[in-house]
Design a protein around this motif. Structure first.
Motif, PDB file in Angstrom:
ATOM      1  N   GLU A 450       0.830  -1.205   0.000  1.00  0.00           N
ATOM      2  CA  GLU A 450       0.000   0.000   0.000  1.00  0.00           C
ATOM      3  C   GLU A 450       0.867   1.259   0.000  1.00  0.00           C
ATOM      4  OE1 GLU A 450      -3.822   1.856   2.453  1.00  0.00           O
ATOM      5  OE2 GLU A 450      -2.572   0.283   3.331  1.00  0.00           O
ATOM      6  N   ASN A 451       0.661   2.101  -1.021  1.00  0.00           N
ATOM      7  CA  ASN A 451       1.380   3.376  -1.169  1.00  0.00           C
ATOM      8  C   ASN A 451       2.891   3.203  -1.320  1.00  0.00           C
ATOM      9  OD1 ASN A 451      -0.924   5.113  -0.973  1.00  0.00           O
ATOM     10  ND2 ASN A 451      -0.980   4.682   1.221  1.00  0.00           N
ATOM     11  N   MET A 467      17.246  -0.664  -9.095  1.00  0.00           N
ATOM     12  CA  MET A 467      15.880  -0.564  -8.573  1.00  0.00           C
ATOM     13  C   MET A 467      15.889   0.183  -7.250  1.00  0.00           C
ATOM     14  SD  MET A 467      13.052  -3.505  -7.689  1.00  0.00           S
ATOM     15  CE  MET A 467      13.844  -3.984  -6.143  1.00  0.00           C
ATOM     16  N   ALA A 468      14.974   1.153  -7.138  1.00  0.00           N
ATOM     17  CA  ALA A 468      14.755   1.864  -5.885  1.00  0.00           C
ATOM     18  C   ALA A 468      13.320   1.604  -5.422  1.00  0.00           C
ATOM     19  CB  ALA A 468      14.988   3.361  -6.068  1.00  0.00           C
ATOM     20  N   VAL A 469      13.050   1.828  -4.149  1.00  0.00           N
ATOM     21  CA  VAL A 469      11.703   1.685  -3.597  1.00  0.00           C
ATOM     22  C   VAL A 469      11.276   3.029  -3.028  1.00  0.00           C
ATOM     23  CG1 VAL A 469      10.245   0.494  -1.935  1.00  0.00           C
ATOM     24  CG2 VAL A 469      12.075  -0.750  -3.087  1.00  0.00           C
ATOM     25  N   PRO A 502       2.196 -11.681  -5.438  1.00  0.00           N
ATOM     26  CA  PRO A 502       1.416 -11.854  -4.203  1.00  0.00           C
ATOM     27  C   PRO A 502       2.341 -12.095  -3.018  1.00  0.00           C
ATOM     28  CG  PRO A 502       1.317 -13.834  -5.563  1.00  0.00           C
ATOM     29  CD  PRO A 502       2.009 -12.789  -6.391  1.00  0.00           C
ATOM     30  N   SER A 503       1.987 -11.518  -1.848  1.00  0.00           N
ATOM     31  CA  SER A 503       2.867 -11.650  -0.683  1.00  0.00           C
ATOM     32  C   SER A 503       2.532 -12.866   0.171  1.00  0.00           C
ATOM     33  CB  SER A 503       2.780 -10.384   0.167  1.00  0.00           C
ATOM     34  OG  SER A 503       1.456 -10.183   0.639  1.00  0.00           O
ATOM     35  N   ASN A 504       1.250 -13.306   0.174  1.00  0.00           N
ATOM     36  CA  ASN A 504       0.820 -14.462   0.963  1.00  0.00           C
ATOM     37  C   ASN A 504       1.228 -14.342   2.430  1.00  0.00           C
ATOM     38  OD1 ASN A 504      -0.317 -15.739  -1.275  1.00  0.00           O
ATOM     39  ND2 ASN A 504       1.641 -16.638  -1.864  1.00  0.00           N
ATOM     40  N   GLY A 505       1.091 -13.130   2.988  1.00  0.00           N
ATOM     41  CA  GLY A 505       1.407 -12.935   4.395  1.00  0.00           C
ATOM     42  C   GLY A 505       2.877 -12.713   4.668  1.00  0.00           C
ATOM     43  N   GLU A 506       3.744 -12.896   3.675  1.00  0.00           N
ATOM     44  CA  GLU A 506       5.164 -12.684   3.864  1.00  0.00           C
ATOM     45  C   GLU A 506       5.533 -11.300   3.335  1.00  0.00           C
ATOM     46  OE1 GLU A 506       7.261 -15.821   1.961  1.00  0.00           O
ATOM     47  OE2 GLU A 506       6.105 -17.413   2.921  1.00  0.00           O
ATOM     48  N   SER A 507       6.819 -10.959   3.422  1.00  0.00           N
ATOM     49  CA  SER A 507       7.276  -9.694   2.868  1.00  0.00           C
ATOM     50  C   SER A 507       7.034  -9.700   1.363  1.00  0.00           C
ATOM     51  CB  SER A 507       8.768  -9.507   3.154  1.00  0.00           C
ATOM     52  OG  SER A 507       9.001  -9.423   4.537  1.00  0.00           O
ATOM     53  N   THR A 525      14.257 -11.446  -8.743  1.00  0.00           N
ATOM     54  CA  THR A 525      13.257 -11.326  -7.687  1.00  0.00           C
ATOM     55  C   THR A 525      13.939 -10.842  -6.418  1.00  0.00           C
ATOM     56  OG1 THR A 525      13.518 -13.619  -6.969  1.00  0.00           O
ATOM     57  CG2 THR A 525      11.853 -13.176  -8.647  1.00  0.00           C
ATOM     58  N   CYS A 526      13.289  -9.907  -5.744  1.00  0.00           N
ATOM     59  CA  CYS A 526      13.835  -9.356  -4.504  1.00  0.00           C
ATOM     60  C   CYS A 526      12.725  -9.252  -3.474  1.00  0.00           C
ATOM     61  CB  CYS A 526      14.441  -7.971  -4.734  1.00  0.00           C
ATOM     62  SG  CYS A 526      15.832  -7.924  -5.892  1.00  0.00           S
ATOM     63  N   ARG A 527      13.083  -9.452  -2.228  1.00  0.00           N
ATOM     64  CA  ARG A 527      12.138  -9.294  -1.133  1.00  0.00           C
ATOM     65  C   ARG A 527      12.276  -7.878  -0.568  1.00  0.00           C
ATOM     66  NH1 ARG A 527       9.132 -12.909   0.931  1.00  0.00           N
ATOM     67  NH2 ARG A 527      10.339 -14.593  -0.028  1.00  0.00           N
ATOM     68  N   VAL A 528      11.138  -7.258  -0.249  1.00  0.00           N
ATOM     69  CA  VAL A 528      11.134  -5.901   0.284  1.00  0.00           C
ATOM     70  C   VAL A 528      10.563  -5.944   1.702  1.00  0.00           C
ATOM     71  CG1 VAL A 528      10.342  -3.538  -0.038  1.00  0.00           C
ATOM     72  CG2 VAL A 528      10.810  -4.968  -2.041  1.00  0.00           C
ATOM     73  N   SER A 529      11.362  -5.496   2.667  1.00  0.00           N
ATOM     74  CA  SER A 529      10.932  -5.531   4.066  1.00  0.00           C
ATOM     75  C   SER A 529       9.884  -4.457   4.317  1.00  0.00           C
ATOM     76  CB  SER A 529      12.142  -5.297   4.977  1.00  0.00           C
ATOM     77  OG  SER A 529      12.556  -3.942   4.890  1.00  0.00           O
ATOM     78  N   PRO A 530       9.164  -4.524   5.454  1.00  0.00           N
ATOM     79  CA  PRO A 530       8.169  -3.485   5.768  1.00  0.00           C
ATOM     80  C   PRO A 530       8.768  -2.075   5.809  1.00  0.00           C
ATOM     81  CG  PRO A 530       7.850  -5.394   7.174  1.00  0.00           C
ATOM     82  CD  PRO A 530       9.119  -5.636   6.416  1.00  0.00           C
ATOM     83  N   MET A 531      10.071  -1.973   6.086  1.00  0.00           N
ATOM     84  CA  MET A 531      10.727  -0.668   6.111  1.00  0.00           C
ATOM     85  C   MET A 531      11.223  -0.264   4.723  1.00  0.00           C
ATOM     86  SD  MET A 531      10.259   0.213   9.147  1.00  0.00           S
ATOM     87  CE  MET A 531      11.245   1.703   9.118  1.00  0.00           C
ATOM     88  N   GLY A 532      11.016  -1.159   3.727  1.00  0.00           N
ATOM     89  CA  GLY A 532      11.408  -0.823   2.370  1.00  0.00           C
ATOM     90  C   GLY A 532      12.788  -1.292   1.972  1.00  0.00           C
TER      91      GLY A 532
END
Length: 585
Positions: A450-451, A467-469, A502-507, A525-532
Motif C-alpha cells: 500500500e502506497n 531498482m529503488a523503492v 502476491p505476498s501471501n502474508g510474507e514480505s 526477484t527481490c524481497r522488500v521488508s516493511p521498512m522498504g
C-alpha cells in the motif's frame, strides 16, 4: 456439421466395417428402412462386442481394415478428381472470356476443388479415429503427426521419436486420453506456447490463425481471468490487432485476431476492467504520429471475441509510446507526449494525461486532458496504480534543444495522480531519482504494498539495471525514497518489465524482467521488508528465448500471465505459478 463428402465417406467406411463384421446393410434396411448413422453405429457396437468376446485381436484388425479402406477410397476419389479437373480445364480453354459457358465451367472447377477439400478433411477425420482408437487400446502410437490424434481433456499432443503421442498436462496424470487431476507443484518454470487462434472448421487441412511477425505487444488481465493482448504485426503493414483469450487450467484459449484500424498501430497499449471492457491506445506513425484511443466490450467470461469501437483522435505529434493505467469506474489514464516538430526537431513539447472512460459496447469518452510537464521532451513512460483512484507515472524528461544544457537531471522523474470525480488531480511536486546522473532509459514501476512501489531503470553510463523503492504519503502525495537504488544486474538491456507478486502474508516481492543482447530473458526477484529494504535478490531464468518485447499481468489465483515476442517475431505466452516466479518458497 460434417460435409456431404465426409458423410458419404464415413458411411461407406461404416458399411465396410459391418460387412467385415458379418452384418449385411440390406438387412438393416429391411428392418429399419433407410438406416441412419445411429442405427449403423449401434450395429457396429453390437458386432464389435460379439466378436471381441471370442477374438481379442478383432477390434485392431477391424481398425486396420478401416485404414486400408479409407486410403483406397481416397485414392479412387483423387483419380476421379484429376480426370474431372483435366476435362474441365480443357473445356475452359474452349470458352470465350466473359461468356456464360466460361462462368459455368469455372463454377464447376470451384465445386470440384471444394469437394476435394471436404474429402481430405473426411480422410483426416477417419485417420484421426484410427490412430486415436489404436492408441486408446494400448498399441504403441504410430501416428505420424498430431493432426491424427484426438487427445483427451487436459492433454496435449507431442512429437516423440518421430511419432505423435498424447501426454497429460501439468497437474494431471493418465494415458493422454483420460487425465485425472493430482496435487501439483510444477517441476519447471513451464514452457512457452505459441499463440494460435481457435480450431477452424476443416482443421487441420485449414490451418489455425496465428500472428505474423510481432514487433510490439502489450497484455492486460481483465474480467474473470480473461486476457487481452494488442500487437503490432510487421507483416500486416504494421497494423494492430486485439487478441482475446480465456485461461483454462494450465493453458489459454485464444480467439481470432481483430484488426484495430486500417492505419498502422505503433506502441499499442491495452488495459482491462472487471466488467469486461477494454481501453486501447496507439499512434499511426513511428514519428510524429496521431494518437488514437478506442474501447472494446467482451460480453461474457466465456467469450473470446470483443466488440470494438471506432478509434478516436486523442493527440498529435506523438513520437514515443504512450502508457495506460486502469482505475475505478471503467476509467483509465493515458499518458503521452505531444510534440511540435520543425525539420524533424522538437520545438515544443507537453506531457499530457488524458482521463478516458469506456462505456457500454466499448464507446469511449475523454473527460479531460491535463498537462503535467512542459518545456521538456518526455519519453519512456511507465505507470502503476496505487489504489482504484490513484497512481504514479514515471518518465524521462530531457531539455528541449532550444533550452540550455546543465542543471539537475530529470531523467528519472515520477509524479502522483488521482481521481476526483470526473477530474484528474496531479501533484505539482514530481520527484527525481539520481538527479546528478544522465542517460537513463528503460524503466518500469510495480506495486510493492500500500502506497509503496518499486522503480526499476536502466543506467546506460553505469551499464547496470537498478531498482529503488519509494513511498507515497497518502495525505500530501509527496514521494520519498525509502530504499536507495540497488544494482540488480550488469550490462545493457533492451527492455525492462516489472510485476507485482502476491505476498501471501510474507514480505512482498518484486519481479523485474530484463533482456540483455544475445541472451535468454532473465528476471530478478527481490524481497522488500516493511521498512522498504531490498534484500534476498536472486536470478531466475524464466524464458528460453531472446525477446524483443514482453508484457505480463496477475491472475486471480496468484499465477502470472506472460506474453512476449521472440527475435524472430513469433508471439508466445506462458503461465507461471507463484513458486515459479519466486513469490513463495
Amino acid at each position: 456439421m460434417a460435409s456431404r463428402t465426409a458423410l458419404r465417406l464415413l458411411a461407406l467406411a461404416c458399411c465396410c466395417l459391418l460387412r467385415l463384421g458379418g452384418v449385411d446393410a440390406r438387412s438393416l434396411r429391411a428392418q429399419f428402412g433407410r438406416p441412419s448413422m445411429s442405427a449403423i453405429a449401434e450395429s457396429m457396437k453390437a458386432v464389435m462386442q460379439r466378436r471381441a468376446s471370442s477374438d481379442v485381436y478383432y477390434v485392431t484388425t477391424l481398425l486396420d481394415r478401416l485404414k486400408v479402406f479409407a486410403h483406397n477410397a481416397d485414392a479412387e476419389s483423387e483419380r476421379r478428381y484429376r480426370d474431372e479437373h483435366d476435362r474441365l480445364t480443357s473445356a475452359l480453354e474452349l470458352t470465350a472470356d466473359g461468356s456464360s459457358d466460361r462462368q459455368s465451367v469455372q463454377m464447376a472447377l470451384k465445386y470440384a476443388d471444394e469437394d476435394r477439400l471436404e474429402r481430405q478433411v473426411a480422410l483426416t477425420e477417419i485417420l484421426e479415429y484410427y490412430y486415436t482408437a489404436k492408441s486408446m487400446l494400448g498399441a504403441t502410437s504410430t501416428a505420424p503427426d498430431c493432426r491424427f490424434l484426438a487427445c483427451g481433456a487436459h492433454a496435449t499432443c507431442a512429437m516423440r521419436s518421430a511419432r505423435a503421442v498424447c501426454e497429460c498436462d501439468q497437474c494431471y496424470e493418465g494415458d493422454g486420453f483420460t487425465c485425472r487431476p493430482v496435487p501439483c507443484t510444477p517441476k519447471t518454470l513451464g514452457s512457452a506456447v505459441p499463440v494460435r487462434g481457435p480450431v477452424p472448421q476443416g482443421f487441420p487441412v485449414v490451418s489455425r490463425q496465428q500472428p505474423g511477425r510481432v514487433e510490439e505487444l502489450h497484455l492486460a488481465v481483465f474480467g474473470q481471468d480473461q486476457i487481452a493482448v494488442v500487437i503490432r504485426d510487421v507483416t500486416a503493414g504494421n497494423r494492430g490487432s486485439l487478441i482475446v483469450g480465456r485461461v483454462k487450467d494450465m493453458a489459454v484459449e485464444f480467439g481470432l485476431q481483430q484488426v484495430l484500424s486500417l492505419k498502422p498501430a505503433f506502441g499499442p497499449r491495452v488495459v482491462g476492467m472487471s466488467n469486461g471492457r477494454l481501453i486501447i491506445t496507439f499512434r499511426d506513425s513511428e514519428s510524429g504520429g496521431i494518437g488514437f484511443v478506442m474501447g472494446a466490450q467482451v460480453n461474457s467470461s466465456t467469450a473470446i471475441q470483443a466488440l470494438l469501437s471506432a478509434p478516436m483522435h486523442l493527440s498529435h505529434g506523438q513520437t514515443k509510446r504512450a502508457e495506460l493505467v486502469a482505475l475505478s469506474a471503467s476509467r483509465a489514464v493515458c499518458l503521452f507526449a505531444e510534440n511540435a516538430l520543425m525539420d524533424g526537431v522538437v520545438q515544443r513539447s507537453w506531457g499530457t494525461a488524458a482521463l478516458v472512460e469506456v462505456k457500454r459496447d466499448g464507446v469511449v469518452q475523454v473527460h479531460g486532458k491535463y498537462h503535467f510537464s512542459q518545456g521538456f521532451e518526455l519519453s519512456h513512460f511507465s505507470a502503476v496504480a496505487l489504489s482504484p483512484t490513484s497512481m504514479v507515472a514515471a518518465f524521462r524528461a530531457m531539455p528541449l534543444p532550444s533550452r540550455p544544457a546543465g542543471g539537475m537531471s530529470r531523467e528519472l522523474s515520477a509524479v502522483w495522480m488521482g481521481l476526483d470525480g470526473d477530474e484528474l488531480l496531479i501533484d505539482p511536486h514530481p520527484i527525481g531519482l539520481e538527479p546528478e546522473r544522465r542517460r537513463m532509459f528503460a524503466r518500469s514501476l510495480a506495486l510493492v504494498s500500500e502506497n509503496t512501489f518499486s522503480y526499476a531503470y536502466e543506467s546506460e553510463l553505469d551499464q547496470a539495471t537498478k531498482m529503488a523503492v519509494l513511498r507515497v504519503d497518502p495525505t500530501t502525495h509527496r514521494m520519498t525514497i525509502i530504499s536507495a537504488p540497488k544494482v540488480l544486474a550488469q550490462g545493457s538491456v533492451r527492455f525492462l518489465a516489472s510485476l507485482s507478486l502476491p505476498s501471501n502474508g510474507e514480505s512482498p516481492m518484486t519481479f523485474t524482467m530484463f533482456q540483455r543482447p544475445q541472451e535468454s530473458c532473465m528476471a530478478e526477484t527481490c524481497r522488500v521488508s516493511p521498512m522498504g529494504r531490498v534484500a534476498d535478490c536472486k536470478d531466475i531464468a524464466w524464458a528460453d528465448h531472446e525477446l524483443i518485447d514482453v508484457s505480463t499481468g496477475r491472475l486471480s489465483d496468484g499465477r502470472s500471465a506472460f506474453a512476449f515476442a521472440t527475435t524472430s517475431g513469433e508471439m508466445m505466452y506462458q503461465l507461471l505459478t507463484p513458486k515459479e516466479t519466486g513469490a513463495v518458497s
